[in-house]
Structure formats: structure tokens, C-alpha cells
Design an enzyme around this catalytic site. Structure first.
Site, PDB file in Angstrom:
ATOM      1  N   ARG A 135       7.559  -0.111 -17.691  1.00 39.44           N
ATOM      2  CA  ARG A 135       8.160   1.204 -17.447  1.00 39.44           C
ATOM      3  C   ARG A 135       8.440   1.940 -18.753  1.00 39.44           C
ATOM      4  O   ARG A 135       8.381   3.169 -18.791  1.00 39.44           O
ATOM      5  CB  ARG A 135       9.432   1.055 -16.626  1.00 39.44           C
ATOM      6  CG  ARG A 135       9.101   0.741 -15.187  1.00 39.44           C
ATOM      7  CD  ARG A 135      10.322   0.600 -14.332  1.00 39.44           C
ATOM      8  NE  ARG A 135       9.924   0.660 -12.933  1.00 39.44           N
ATOM      9  CZ  ARG A 135      10.700   0.275 -11.923  1.00 39.44           C
ATOM     10  NH1 ARG A 135      11.902  -0.207 -12.166  1.00 39.44           N
ATOM     11  NH2 ARG A 135      10.271   0.366 -10.689  1.00 39.44           N
ATOM     12  N   LYS A 156      10.091  -6.636   5.769  1.00 39.36           N
ATOM     13  CA  LYS A 156      10.646  -5.978   6.954  1.00 39.36           C
ATOM     14  C   LYS A 156       9.810  -4.835   7.483  1.00 39.36           C
ATOM     15  O   LYS A 156       9.368  -3.980   6.727  1.00 39.36           O
ATOM     16  CB  LYS A 156      12.023  -5.423   6.610  1.00 39.36           C
ATOM     17  CG  LYS A 156      13.051  -6.468   6.263  1.00 39.36           C
ATOM     18  CD  LYS A 156      14.406  -5.825   6.403  1.00 39.36           C
ATOM     19  CE  LYS A 156      15.466  -6.404   5.536  1.00 39.36           C
ATOM     20  NZ  LYS A 156      16.294  -5.320   4.999  1.00 39.36           N
ATOM     21  N   GLY A 175       7.546  -2.508  -5.359  1.00 40.87           N
ATOM     22  CA  GLY A 175       8.007  -3.363  -6.445  1.00 40.87           C
ATOM     23  C   GLY A 175       7.379  -4.748  -6.430  1.00 40.87           C
ATOM     24  O   GLY A 175       6.787  -5.187  -7.419  1.00 40.87           O
ATOM     25  N   GLY A 201      10.190   2.378  -3.753  1.00 37.88           N
ATOM     26  CA  GLY A 201      10.670   3.242  -2.677  1.00 37.88           C
ATOM     27  C   GLY A 201      10.142   4.668  -2.793  1.00 37.88           C
ATOM     28  O   GLY A 201       9.840   5.311  -1.791  1.00 37.88           O
TER      29      GLY A 201
HETATM   30  P1  ADP Z   1       7.390  -4.360  -1.853  1.00 36.72           P
HETATM   31  O1  ADP Z   1       8.523  -4.548  -2.850  1.00 36.72           O
HETATM   32  O2  ADP Z   1       6.054  -4.540  -2.477  1.00 36.72           O
HETATM   33  O3  ADP Z   1       7.527  -3.086  -1.076  1.00 36.72           O
HETATM   34  P2  ADP Z   1       8.779  -5.910   0.132  1.00 36.72           P
HETATM   35  O4  ADP Z   1      10.029  -5.796  -0.676  1.00 36.72           O
HETATM   36  O5  ADP Z   1       8.677  -5.169   1.396  1.00 36.72           O
HETATM   37  O6  ADP Z   1       7.514  -5.554  -0.793  1.00 36.72           O
HETATM   38  O7  ADP Z   1       8.522  -7.431   0.503  1.00 36.72           O
HETATM   39  C1  ADP Z   1       8.427  -8.451  -0.450  1.00 36.72           C
HETATM   40  C2  ADP Z   1       9.082  -9.705   0.001  1.00 36.72           C
HETATM   41  O8  ADP Z   1       8.582 -10.117   1.261  1.00 36.72           O
HETATM   42  C3  ADP Z   1       8.835 -10.840  -0.956  1.00 36.72           C
HETATM   43  O9  ADP Z   1      10.055 -11.269  -1.494  1.00 36.72           O
HETATM   44  C4  ADP Z   1       8.187 -11.912  -0.091  1.00 36.72           C
HETATM   45  O10 ADP Z   1       8.634 -13.219  -0.399  1.00 36.72           O
HETATM   46  C5  ADP Z   1       8.635 -11.508   1.288  1.00 36.72           C
HETATM   47  N1  ADP Z   1       7.732 -12.083   2.313  1.00 36.72           N
HETATM   48  C6  ADP Z   1       6.428 -11.823   2.508  1.00 36.72           C
HETATM   49  N2  ADP Z   1       5.923 -12.574   3.510  1.00 36.72           N
HETATM   50  C7  ADP Z   1       6.943 -13.334   3.966  1.00 36.72           C
HETATM   51  C8  ADP Z   1       7.056 -14.320   5.000  1.00 36.72           C
HETATM   52  N3  ADP Z   1       6.008 -14.667   5.749  1.00 36.72           N
HETATM   53  N4  ADP Z   1       8.268 -14.887   5.177  1.00 36.72           N
HETATM   54  C9  ADP Z   1       9.339 -14.546   4.422  1.00 36.72           C
HETATM   55  N5  ADP Z   1       9.285 -13.614   3.442  1.00 36.72           N
HETATM   56  C10 ADP Z   1       8.108 -13.020   3.211  1.00 36.72           C
HETATM   57 MG    MG Z   2      10.592  -5.207  -2.622  1.00 40.93          MG
END
Ligand code: ADP
Ligand code: MG
Length: 396
Positions: free
Chosen positions: A34, A195, A348, A371
Site C-alpha cells: 500500500r 459469508k 483483502g 470492501g
Molecule cells: P476477502 O477478504 O477476499 O473478501 P473473505 O473475507 O470473504 O474474503 O473470506 C476469507 C475467509 O474465508 C478466509 O479467512 C478463509 O479462511 C475463509 N474461508 C474460506 N472457505 C472456508 C471454509 N470452507 N470454511 C471456513 N472458512 C472458510
Molecule cells: Mg476478508
């Protein structure tokens, strides 16, 4: 959106909101991506003869807390710029900061202390914004990762000073804008992560534009359970089952594919040493957690992506932090990296996965905003873009 092209910076004090929300451990910056991303704007302003006053947030401190000081970032920035950076220790709103900035000269760079030390920052307190505004003749927003926040250092000060988008902000808006405005088809979106609730907005807004979406990560289990699958102990949002069923229905009525995994890698606990088994994604036994998409799903996902001309990816396919549950994420990264297509990754954790797996330079664009990139793709704009005059029709 007004950009640096319109800013006559010579001899001016330019207040720049950057995103230096970097990981810091024991006073050492862990990842300087960053900070590097802010260099083009800073260098350009210096070349134009400006005094550059940088401000950022770092973490979520509750009041003033030395553990969240931006001081370690000042050192990293000085190294990268190969010039001194004056760190202003007083609060950004203080008289001390005001006089430090006043006495600095054009050609100098100053970094203010963490704006989240200010109680009015997140509330977008107009009095605080006025105090920030004393520090510059003009304001540049280059913190794309914070541009979805209606905070005093993002939109508050921008409403007072003549304001412009920095080069990073501009680059992000252009790169992500291509995913909204006339994307080359076939267009596929890959979603994963923890989620569904975080991704509802983006599913709804992008569904009409795409060929289909591939759903992995824990969020897949909410969909699978919603249509009667057995997910064992996998992470599920039980209060989002109806919503997930509704999204599947919406996709069907639009004639779009929402592909769920057919198989998963499961274990009885999240641990690298745990015994793993492959199960059908709709038939995970009690006591087992689905932690990654399985080998068959990886193949099906890669085949779906093969003809794509545009791909957006957000959210890891599994618990990538804990190998071997990173294999599905690696497979998807590999599949996207090998495409002759316009490819963007945002989020992230997804971005850190792509970097760790060594694929970052194989993507057309790696977004610095988590986000912010999701909200931009959902709404086509952000509060930080609106205060800079909004986007012209071609930019949207
Ligand atoms: P990003 O930051 O890229 O938007 P998210 O924050 O939505 O992604 O999700 C990332 C998290 O989701 C990671 O910490 C990962 O461990 C978790 N994750 C992915 N698949 C699973 C799963 N099958 N069970 C539990 N956690 C999961
Ligand atoms: Mg995340």
C-alpha cells in the site's frame, strides 16, 4: 471525477489521504504494497513543486494508542522515496501539527499521525474536517481502500478544499469500471470466502451482466444447505438460507448459472495435520467440516472459466491460510492466471492468497481495496468518488 491533471500544485500545500492501513508487528511494517501504491501520486506532486502532507488511518485503535502509530510507515516511505519524510507526532487536528505543516516547504513530505486517533474521524465531524482543511490548499484522495467510508479524512475534508483523485484512485476506478461498463463476454465471476451476507450486493448487481458465477469457500455451504444438502459441521449462515435460495431462484429466472462445488475436502478440525477426506459437497457427514473445494470441483470451475474474456474474483475457495486447504484457491488462481482475458482480483484475503501463491503479476488488475472494490462493483460509485465530482457516463 477531477484528477491530478486539473490540479495546479506548484507552491501549494497538498493534503493527500492515502491508505497506509498496513500490517505492523513489533514496530515493523509487514507488507509495504500500500505504501508503494501511493508513490506515483506523491512523486508527481513533488515534481509539480508541492508540499505533500499525507494522512491515513491504521487499524482500529480505541483512542490514542502508540501500537497504532504511523511512525513505522514514515520510515518505510522515506526509504522508498529516498528522501526524508517528516513524521508529525501531534494529532492531525492539533496546533502543533498545524505549525509543523506551516513551517515545511514545497518539495517536502510530511506524514500525519493516525486519523483514527481523532474521536471525530469516523463520525465525520465537520469541526474536525475544518481542522484537517487548514493543512492544505488542495486535497487529493488516493485512498481507494477507504473511499467507501464517509469519514472526516475522506469525504469531510473533500467537501471543504478543492479536491482531486490521486493516480491510484484513478487506476482503481478505471480497472474496476471495466467490469461494469461493457465487459467483454463471456464474463464469469468467482466468489468465495466466509459469508454470503458480505456478498449479496455484488451477486445481485453483477448477476445480470455475467455468463455465470462460481461459488466456493464457506459461503457455498449456505447455498447447499438451502437446497437440502447435508453440510456436516461446515460454516453456514443459518439465518441466510432463505436468501440463498432466493438468489439461486433469481439466477435461474435470469438464465444465469450459479455453479456450486460438487465435492469438498473435509477434515474434523481446521489444522494442517488433520486427516482429510473428499466428500460430495451435498453429503458431508456429521462431525466433518468442508474446508476447501474438491478436485472434481476445481476441474469443473477451470473448465467453466476457460472460454472467459472477463473474470472478477473475490474470496478464497477454502481455508487457504491453513494448507492443504489452499489447494482449491491455488487451482482457481492458476486457472484464471492462464487465461487470455481481462482478469481482476479484489478483496483483502483473496489478494493476499493470490500474492502468497505467486500469481499477482498474472492478473490484469489486483485491487488494493477490499470492501471498497466490492461496494464500487455493487453501486457503480463510492462516497469518495461522489465528493470528487462523481463519474462521467463513460467512466461508470
Ligand atoms: P476477502 O477478504 O477476499 O473478501 P473473505 O473475507 O470473504 O474474503 O473470506 C476469507 C475467509 O474465508 C478466509 O479467512 C478463509 O479462511 C475463509 N474461508 C474460506 N472457505 C472456508 C471454509 N470452507 N470454511 C471456513 N472458512 C472458510
Ligand atoms: Mg476478508
Amino acid at each position: 471525477m477531477r484528477t491530478l491533471d486539473q490540479l495546479e500544485a506548484n507552491g501549494k500545500s497538498v493534503l493527500v489521504r492515502v491508505d497506509y492501513n498496513v500490517p505492523i508487528k513489533d514496530g515493523v511494517v509487514g507488507d509495504d504494497t500500500r505504501v508503494r501504491a501511493s508513490l506515483p501520486t506523491i512523486r508527481e506532486l513533488l515534481e509539480k513543486g508541492a508540499k505533500v502532507v499525507l494522512m491515513s488511518h491504521l487499524g482500529r485503535p480505541k483512542g490514542v494508542d502508540p501500537a497504532f502509530s504511523l511512525l513505522p510507515v514514515a520510515e518505510v516511505l522515506a526509504d522508498l522515496l529516498e528522501m526524508p519524510v517528516k513524521f508529525v507526532t501531534g494529532l492531525p487536528s492539533s496546533e502543533e501539527a498545524f505549525s509543523d505543516v506551516k513551517s515545511a516547504k514545497p518539495g517536502e513530505v510530511l506524514l500525519l499521525e493516525n486519523v483514527r486517533f481523532e474521536p471525530g474521524e469516523k463520525k465525520n465531524d465537520p469541526e474536525l474536517a475544518k481542522k484537517y482543511a487548514r493543512l492544505g490548499d488542495a486535497f487529493v484522495l488516493d485512498a481507494f481502500g477507504s473511499a467507501h467510508r464517509e469519514h472526516a479524512s475522506v469525504v469531510g475534508v473533500a467537501r471543504i478544499l478543492p479536491s482531486y483523485a490521486g493516480r491510484l484512485m484513478e487506476r482503481e476506478v478505471k480497472a474496476l469500471g471495466k467490469l461494469l461498463h461493457d465487459p467483454q463476454k463471456p464474463y464469469w465471476v468467482v466468489l468465495g470466502g466466509a459469508k454470503v451476507s458480505d456478498k449479496i450486493g455484488i451477486i445481485k448487481s453483477l448477476l445480470p451482466k455475467v455468463e455465470g458465477m462460481l461459488i466456493g469457500g464457506a459461503m457455498a455451504f449456505t447455498f447447499i444447505k438451502a437446497i437440502g444438502g447435508q453440510v456436516g459441521g461446515s460454516l453456514v449462515e443459518d439465518d441466510k438460507l432463505e436468501l440463498a435460495a432466493g438468489l439461486l431462484e433469481e439466477a435461474r429466472s435470469l438464465g444465469k448459472q450459479l455453479l456450486l462445488p460438487s465435492d469438498v475436502v473435509a477434515a474434523e478440525q481446521i489444522c494442517s495435520e488433520a486427516e482429510t477426506k473428499i466428500f460430495p459437497a451435498f453429503g458431508i457427514p456429521e462431525g466433518w467440516l468442508g474446508l476447501d473445494i474438491g478436485p472434481e470441483s476445481r476441474k469443473i470451475f477451470a473448465e467453466a472459466l476457460a472460454p472467459a474474456h472477463t473474470v472478477f474474483w473475490n474470496g478464497p475457495m477454502g481455508v487457504f491460510e491453513t494448507p492443504p486447504f489452499d489447494a482449491g484457491t491455488l487451482a482457481v488462481a492458476e486457472a484464471i492466471a492462464g487465461l487470455d482475458a481481462y482478469t481482476v482480483v479484489g478483496g483483502g484475503d483473496s489478494v493476499s492468497a493470490v500474492k502468497r501463491l505467486g500469481y499477482a503479476d498474472k492478473f490484469s488488475h489486483v485491487s488494493t481495496g477490499g470492501g471498497a472494490s466490492l461496494e464500487f462493483l455493487e453501486k457503480g460509485t463510492l462516497p469518495g468518488i461522489e465528493v470528487l465530482g462523481g463519474l462521467s457516463p463513460e467512466e461508470v
